[in-house]
Design a protein around this motif. Structure first.
Motif, PDB file in Angstrom:
ATOM      1  N   ARG A 112      -3.816   1.769   9.097  1.00  0.00           N
ATOM      2  CA  ARG A 112      -4.291   1.304   7.792  1.00  0.00           C
ATOM      3  C   ARG A 112      -5.407   0.275   7.932  1.00  0.00           C
ATOM      4  O   ARG A 112      -6.360   0.251   7.151  1.00  0.00           O
ATOM      5  CB  ARG A 112      -3.141   0.667   7.011  1.00  0.00           C
ATOM      6  CG  ARG A 112      -2.074   1.641   6.545  1.00  0.00           C
ATOM      7  CD  ARG A 112      -1.181   0.996   5.509  1.00  0.00           C
ATOM      8  NE  ARG A 112      -0.430  -0.145   6.028  1.00  0.00           N
ATOM      9  CZ  ARG A 112      -0.251  -1.286   5.383  1.00  0.00           C
ATOM     10  NH1 ARG A 112      -0.816  -1.490   4.206  1.00  0.00           N
ATOM     11  NH2 ARG A 112       0.473  -2.251   5.906  1.00  0.00           N
TER      12      ARG A 112
ATOM     13  N   SER B 281      -4.150   0.418  -3.544  1.00  0.00           N
ATOM     14  CA  SER B 281      -4.863   1.521  -2.872  1.00  0.00           C
ATOM     15  C   SER B 281      -4.123   2.849  -3.026  1.00  0.00           C
ATOM     16  O   SER B 281      -3.934   3.584  -2.047  1.00  0.00           O
ATOM     17  CB  SER B 281      -5.074   1.201  -1.384  1.00  0.00           C
ATOM     18  OG  SER B 281      -5.903   0.076  -1.226  1.00  0.00           O
TER      19      SER B 281
ATOM     20  N   GLU C 200       0.855  -1.179   0.000  1.00  0.00           N
ATOM     21  CA  GLU C 200       0.000   0.000   0.000  1.00  0.00           C
ATOM     22  C   GLU C 200       0.895   1.234   0.000  1.00  0.00           C
ATOM     23  O   GLU C 200       1.686   1.443   0.907  1.00  0.00           O
ATOM     24  CB  GLU C 200      -0.936   0.012   1.211  1.00  0.00           C
ATOM     25  CG  GLU C 200      -1.910   1.173   1.192  1.00  0.00           C
ATOM     26  CD  GLU C 200      -2.962   1.121   2.287  1.00  0.00           C
ATOM     27  OE1 GLU C 200      -3.734   2.096   2.412  1.00  0.00           O
ATOM     28  OE2 GLU C 200      -3.014   0.113   3.019  1.00  0.00           O
TER      29      GLU C 200
END
Length: 348
Positions: free
Chosen positions: A325, A212, A185
């Motif tokens: 996260r 993402s 990510e």
């Protein structure tokens, strides 16, 4: 079928083993799982075909998406001559249990069975890029990669990847067989990988796939996103989308939006352009379920950022992100991906 995006997606080399992909990939997860109810299959197949017509060649899925239904969907989209135009990436390692929990597996028998299952669902005889989706901290990474190496030698997969792996785990894996790509990510609000993982990948010649890159849609819609999420959308439970964090994170979105207005693009295009500007070894894979959103993502390739603009963007999100996260104990992430030494392993 909708007309292709006006920007034709260029190609890039991913890693140093010969894999070439589009500089923008397509994350397919949200078409089938985790981001609300599954979307209509004909529309999603048309979207995949639209992305391929625009130059996207890297399609990203996993056996846990559904589970299994996303691979089946992508497999259907690969028919009618599409397979030859794309590089197919899927993943193994997360097992959905009957009671709703998830387990992480990396033992050789599981690796092989998972690969066979994915090949069947996708309707292909070889997977281009096969990732370990999460690291099994009970199994030495050398053991898992050793089985993947056998699958390469058997022609069932072409290249090996890791997802959410620490720098030391990446090094150990790469010593067994070259790792082509690490998926992580990476976005304006997820930058902790820059300290150790990104430099390690670059030292070893490993490509970087950023998932993402739009902050799970936050840089597309801002706080309004939370109001539109269905009860089946797991983002509703993510710490960064909770009320106590959302107000602070909204300030970042507003700053990015203001800069985007000055540059004549959208906030999502600006956030995605920031990822593209991280280097020619970085391939972001934003997911979408709408053709118009895909076209907007592809157009982000035309957004150019000067060094001072990069610095300005980074100053907005340098230390102001509120919330982790993931939820606590959701799944292993790179922060807790260390595995036992190979000497501890006793094959069954």
């Amino acid at each position: 079928m909708a007309a292709p995006a006006t920007v034709v997606v260029p190609r890039m080399k991913l890693g140093s083993q010969g894999l070439e992909v589009s500089a923008l990939g397509l994350g397919c997860m949200g078409m089938s799982a985790f981001y609300g109810p599954p979307k209509p299959e004909p529309e999603m197949i048309a979207l995949i075909h639209h992305a391929v017509a625009a130059g996207v060649t890297l399609l990203d899925t996993s056996d846990i998406y559904g589970p299994h239904t996303n691979e089946i969907l992508v497999g259907k989209a690969l028919q009618a001559g599409v397979r030859e135009k794309v590089q197919l990436a899927t993943k193994f390692g997360i097992l959905a249990c009957a009671d709703g929990t998830r387990e992480i597996h990396g033992e050789p028998a599981y690796v092989r069975a998972a690969c066979e299952g994915s090949l069947e669902r996708l309707g292909v005889d070889c997977i281009d890029l096969y990732y370990q989706h999460r690291i099994d901290t009970k199994v030495p990474i050398e053991v898992t990669i050793g089985e993947l190496k056998k699958l390469v030698e058997e022609g069932k997969i072409k290249y090996i990847g890791l997802s959410e792996a620490s720098a030391s785990t990446i090094r150990r894996a790469h010593a067994v067989h070259p790792i082509t790509a690490v998926q992580l990510e990476w976005s304006l609000w997820s930058r902790d990988v820059e300290k150790d993982i990104i430099p390690t990948c670059r030292e070893l010649g490993i490509g970087i796939v950023a998932y993402s890159p739009l902050g799970r849609g936050f840089f597309s819609s801002g706080p309004k996103l939370v109001e539109t999420l269905s009860d089946q959308d797991f983002r509703k439970d993510l710490p960064r989308f909770q009320a106590e964090n959302l107000e602070k994170n909204t300030m970042i979105f507003e700053r990015v939006s203001a800069m985007a207005s000055r540059k004549g693009c959208t906030a999502s295009q600006l956030a995605l352009a920031w990822v593209h500007h991280q280097g020619r070894d970085v391939c972001p894979i934003p997911g979408t379920t709408k053709v118009e959103n895909f076209n907007q993502n592809a157009a982000a390739l035309s957004v150019k950022l000067a060094p001072e603009e990069m610095a300005e963007l980074e100053s907005y999100a340098s230390s102001d992100i509120a919330g982790d996260r993931y939820m606590h104990d959701f799944l292993n992430t790179w922060e807790d991906s260390e595995t036992p030494p190979l000497s501890s392993w006793k094959a069954e």
